[in-house]
Design a protein around this motif. Sequence first.
Motif, PDB file in Angstrom:
ATOM      1  N   LEU A 168       3.639   9.771 -21.428  1.00 14.88           N
ATOM      2  CA  LEU A 168       3.233  11.180 -21.384  1.00 14.88           C
ATOM      3  C   LEU A 168       2.095  11.441 -22.359  1.00 14.88           C
ATOM      4  O   LEU A 168       1.147  12.165 -22.050  1.00 14.88           O
ATOM      5  CB  LEU A 168       4.430  12.087 -21.707  1.00 14.88           C
ATOM      6  CG  LEU A 168       5.535  12.091 -20.657  1.00 14.88           C
ATOM      7  CD1 LEU A 168       6.752  12.871 -21.144  1.00 14.88           C
ATOM      8  CD2 LEU A 168       5.035  12.686 -19.334  1.00 14.88           C
ATOM      9  N   LYS A 169       2.167  10.809 -23.531  1.00 16.96           N
ATOM     10  CA  LYS A 169       1.067  10.983 -24.495  1.00 16.96           C
ATOM     11  C   LYS A 169      -0.209  10.362 -23.944  1.00 16.96           C
ATOM     12  O   LYS A 169      -1.299  10.913 -24.087  1.00 16.96           O
ATOM     13  CB  LYS A 169       1.444  10.352 -25.845  1.00 16.96           C
ATOM     14  CG  LYS A 169       2.446  11.198 -26.609  1.00 16.96           C
ATOM     15  CD  LYS A 169       2.642  10.687 -28.022  1.00 16.96           C
ATOM     16  CE  LYS A 169       3.393   9.371 -28.021  1.00 16.96           C
ATOM     17  NZ  LYS A 169       3.726   8.871 -29.352  1.00 16.96           N
ATOM     18  N   PHE A 170      -0.046   9.205 -23.297  1.00 15.81           N
ATOM     19  CA  PHE A 170      -1.207   8.549 -22.680  1.00 15.81           C
ATOM     20  C   PHE A 170      -1.824   9.481 -21.620  1.00 15.81           C
ATOM     21  O   PHE A 170      -3.036   9.702 -21.586  1.00 15.81           O
ATOM     22  CB  PHE A 170      -0.763   7.222 -22.048  1.00 15.81           C
ATOM     23  CG  PHE A 170      -1.843   6.520 -21.291  1.00 15.81           C
ATOM     24  CD1 PHE A 170      -2.933   5.964 -21.951  1.00 15.81           C
ATOM     25  CD2 PHE A 170      -1.785   6.402 -19.906  1.00 15.81           C
ATOM     26  CE1 PHE A 170      -3.947   5.316 -21.244  1.00 15.81           C
ATOM     27  CE2 PHE A 170      -2.775   5.753 -19.195  1.00 15.81           C
ATOM     28  CZ  PHE A 170      -3.858   5.217 -19.867  1.00 15.81           C
ATOM     29  N   ALA A 171      -0.964  10.040 -20.762  1.00 16.02           N
ATOM     30  CA  ALA A 171      -1.453  10.938 -19.705  1.00 16.02           C
ATOM     31  C   ALA A 171      -2.152  12.151 -20.315  1.00 16.02           C
ATOM     32  O   ALA A 171      -3.210  12.578 -19.845  1.00 16.02           O
ATOM     33  CB  ALA A 171      -0.284  11.376 -18.823  1.00 16.02           C
ATOM     34  N   ARG A 172      -1.555  12.687 -21.373  1.00 15.07           N
ATOM     35  CA  ARG A 172      -2.161  13.863 -22.010  1.00 15.07           C
ATOM     36  C   ARG A 172      -3.543  13.521 -22.566  1.00 15.07           C
ATOM     37  O   ARG A 172      -4.485  14.294 -22.447  1.00 15.07           O
ATOM     38  CB  ARG A 172      -1.228  14.371 -23.120  1.00 15.07           C
ATOM     39  CG  ARG A 172      -1.696  15.640 -23.794  1.00 15.07           C
ATOM     40  CD  ARG A 172      -0.703  16.108 -24.824  1.00 15.07           C
ATOM     41  NE  ARG A 172      -0.453  15.099 -25.850  1.00 15.07           N
ATOM     42  CZ  ARG A 172       0.432  15.216 -26.827  1.00 15.07           C
ATOM     43  NH1 ARG A 172       1.184  16.307 -26.897  1.00 15.07           N
ATOM     44  NH2 ARG A 172       0.599  14.278 -27.727  1.00 15.07           N
ATOM     45  N   ASN A 173      -3.670  12.350 -23.167  1.00 14.37           N
ATOM     46  CA  ASN A 173      -4.981  11.936 -23.708  1.00 14.37           C
ATOM     47  C   ASN A 173      -6.007  11.758 -22.600  1.00 14.37           C
ATOM     48  O   ASN A 173      -7.148  12.174 -22.728  1.00 14.37           O
ATOM     49  CB  ASN A 173      -4.856  10.626 -24.493  1.00 14.37           C
ATOM     50  CG  ASN A 173      -4.191  10.854 -25.825  1.00 14.37           C
ATOM     51  OD1 ASN A 173      -4.126  11.986 -26.302  1.00 14.37           O
ATOM     52  ND2 ASN A 173      -3.672   9.784 -26.426  1.00 14.37           N
ATOM     53  N   VAL A 174      -5.581  11.119 -21.518  1.00 15.63           N
ATOM     54  CA  VAL A 174      -6.493  10.923 -20.385  1.00 15.63           C
ATOM     55  C   VAL A 174      -6.939  12.285 -19.855  1.00 15.63           C
ATOM     56  O   VAL A 174      -8.129  12.526 -19.621  1.00 15.63           O
ATOM     57  CB  VAL A 174      -5.809  10.101 -19.260  1.00 15.63           C
ATOM     58  CG1 VAL A 174      -6.658  10.076 -18.002  1.00 15.63           C
ATOM     59  CG2 VAL A 174      -5.526   8.683 -19.746  1.00 15.63           C
ATOM     60  N   PHE A 175      -5.980  13.189 -19.699  1.00 13.51           N
ATOM     61  CA  PHE A 175      -6.297  14.531 -19.211  1.00 13.51           C
ATOM     62  C   PHE A 175      -7.307  15.206 -20.133  1.00 13.51           C
ATOM     63  O   PHE A 175      -8.283  15.813 -19.672  1.00 13.51           O
ATOM     64  CB  PHE A 175      -5.023  15.361 -19.106  1.00 13.51           C
ATOM     65  CG  PHE A 175      -5.280  16.783 -18.683  1.00 13.51           C
ATOM     66  CD1 PHE A 175      -5.421  17.094 -17.339  1.00 13.51           C
ATOM     67  CD2 PHE A 175      -5.401  17.799 -19.623  1.00 13.51           C
ATOM     68  CE1 PHE A 175      -5.687  18.412 -16.940  1.00 13.51           C
ATOM     69  CE2 PHE A 175      -5.668  19.102 -19.230  1.00 13.51           C
ATOM     70  CZ  PHE A 175      -5.806  19.408 -17.895  1.00 13.51           C
ATOM     71  N   ARG A 176      -7.073  15.092 -21.419  1.00 15.25           N
ATOM     72  CA  ARG A 176      -7.985  15.749 -22.381  1.00 15.25           C
ATOM     73  C   ARG A 176      -9.390  15.176 -22.253  1.00 15.25           C
ATOM     74  O   ARG A 176     -10.370  15.905 -22.275  1.00 15.25           O
ATOM     75  CB  ARG A 176      -7.469  15.565 -23.811  1.00 15.25           C
ATOM     76  CG  ARG A 176      -6.340  16.515 -24.120  1.00 15.25           C
ATOM     77  CD  ARG A 176      -5.897  16.358 -25.565  1.00 15.25           C
ATOM     78  NE  ARG A 176      -4.773  17.247 -25.855  1.00 15.25           N
ATOM     79  CZ  ARG A 176      -3.879  17.024 -26.803  1.00 15.25           C
ATOM     80  NH1 ARG A 176      -3.967  15.932 -27.559  1.00 15.25           N
ATOM     81  NH2 ARG A 176      -2.906  17.884 -27.005  1.00 15.25           N
ATOM     82  N   GLU A 177      -9.470  13.850 -22.152  1.00 16.46           N
ATOM     83  CA  GLU A 177     -10.792  13.227 -22.017  1.00 16.46           C
ATOM     84  C   GLU A 177     -11.474  13.724 -20.751  1.00 16.46           C
ATOM     85  O   GLU A 177     -12.676  13.931 -20.728  1.00 16.46           O
ATOM     86  CB  GLU A 177     -10.653  11.695 -21.966  1.00 16.46           C
ATOM     87  CG  GLU A 177     -10.193  11.060 -23.261  1.00 16.46           C
ATOM     88  CD  GLU A 177     -11.273  11.073 -24.337  1.00 16.46           C
ATOM     89  OE1 GLU A 177     -12.448  11.352 -24.003  1.00 16.46           O
ATOM     90  OE2 GLU A 177     -10.939  10.821 -25.500  1.00 16.46           O
ATOM     91  N   LEU A 178     -10.703  13.865 -19.690  1.00 13.85           N
ATOM     92  CA  LEU A 178     -11.284  14.254 -18.404  1.00 13.85           C
ATOM     93  C   LEU A 178     -11.715  15.720 -18.375  1.00 13.85           C
ATOM     94  O   LEU A 178     -12.544  16.096 -17.556  1.00 13.85           O
ATOM     95  CB  LEU A 178     -10.291  13.995 -17.268  1.00 13.85           C
ATOM     96  CG  LEU A 178     -10.022  12.529 -16.941  1.00 13.85           C
ATOM     97  CD1 LEU A 178      -8.819  12.399 -16.011  1.00 13.85           C
ATOM     98  CD2 LEU A 178     -11.243  11.886 -16.308  1.00 13.85           C
ATOM     99  N   THR A 179     -11.133  16.524 -19.223  1.00 11.79           N
ATOM    100  CA  THR A 179     -11.424  17.958 -19.150  1.00 11.79           C
ATOM    101  C   THR A 179     -12.216  18.474 -20.353  1.00 11.79           C
ATOM    102  O   THR A 179     -12.582  19.640 -20.378  1.00 11.79           O
ATOM    103  CB  THR A 179     -10.102  18.779 -19.068  1.00 11.79           C
ATOM    104  OG1 THR A 179      -9.241  18.358 -20.118  1.00 11.79           O
ATOM    105  CG2 THR A 179      -9.431  18.587 -17.733  1.00 11.79           C
ATOM    106  N   THR A 180     -12.453  17.610 -21.345  1.00 10.96           N
ATOM    107  CA  THR A 180     -13.194  18.074 -22.516  1.00 10.96           C
ATOM    108  C   THR A 180     -14.662  17.804 -22.318  1.00 10.96           C
ATOM    109  O   THR A 180     -15.055  16.691 -21.978  1.00 10.96           O
ATOM    110  CB  THR A 180     -12.715  17.314 -23.780  1.00 10.96           C
ATOM    111  OG1 THR A 180     -11.308  17.479 -23.859  1.00 10.96           O
ATOM    112  CG2 THR A 180     -13.389  17.813 -25.025  1.00 10.96           C
TER     113      THR A 180
END
Length: 224
Positions: A210-222
């Motif tokens: 879940l932390k990995f997914a959250r980081n990926v999401f952040r990278e994709l949306t920042t």
Amino acid sequence: MDAQQRARYLEALGIDAWLPRGSSAPAAPPPRGAADAWDALRAEVRACTRCPLHRTRTQAVLGVGDPHAQWMVVGEAPGAEEDRQGEPFVGRAGQLLDSMLRAIGLARGRNVYIANILKSRPPGNRDPKPEEVASCLPYLKRQIELIRPVLILAVGRIAAHNLLGVTAALASLRGRVHQFGELNTPLVVTYHPAYLLRTPADKRKAWEDLKFARNVFRELTTST
Ligand code: URA
């Protein structure tokens, strides 16, 4: 993050082509008439008789959540409670899924859409049969095209295998960014909450996912 930055980011993660070959543009915005498309899809799924599961289900379970969500969770199939209530993940596994989402700052219905590979309950909660998946997957693809999530979280072996077209052990699919479909939607795999209820020792690994997914999401949306 613009389209090129997103491509570079996914390349850095080991994904060589996130756009369809020959395309340099980001995914198009949702089509006009999306509300009509949802209505049509809902009606079609409600009346679906593509596979024999329509004979034993109480009702088809399309999905739940924000149609503009940036996150999409995909599970396996409705269980007994989902079949009764018409909403995915409302039983014990659903409660754990809600906790998992809360742990990364998400909540059912807020920036998350939850759906399953199958819209009808397999009797006795057996694994979906390949022909049932083949009949039902087009509905999920339409949902994904309408929602255009930033990230798909596939929970469990059945979701991961059927979305990725692989049969590898779930453990080997974790911790990587995969892609789904013609939109090359980034996809991360984790354990199914029902499995985690049976195997609580693996909750720690699910938290890593879940932390990995959250980081990926952040990278994709920042934007950088
Ligand atoms: N398990 C799933 O995979 N989906 C549900 O909706 C409920 C339990």
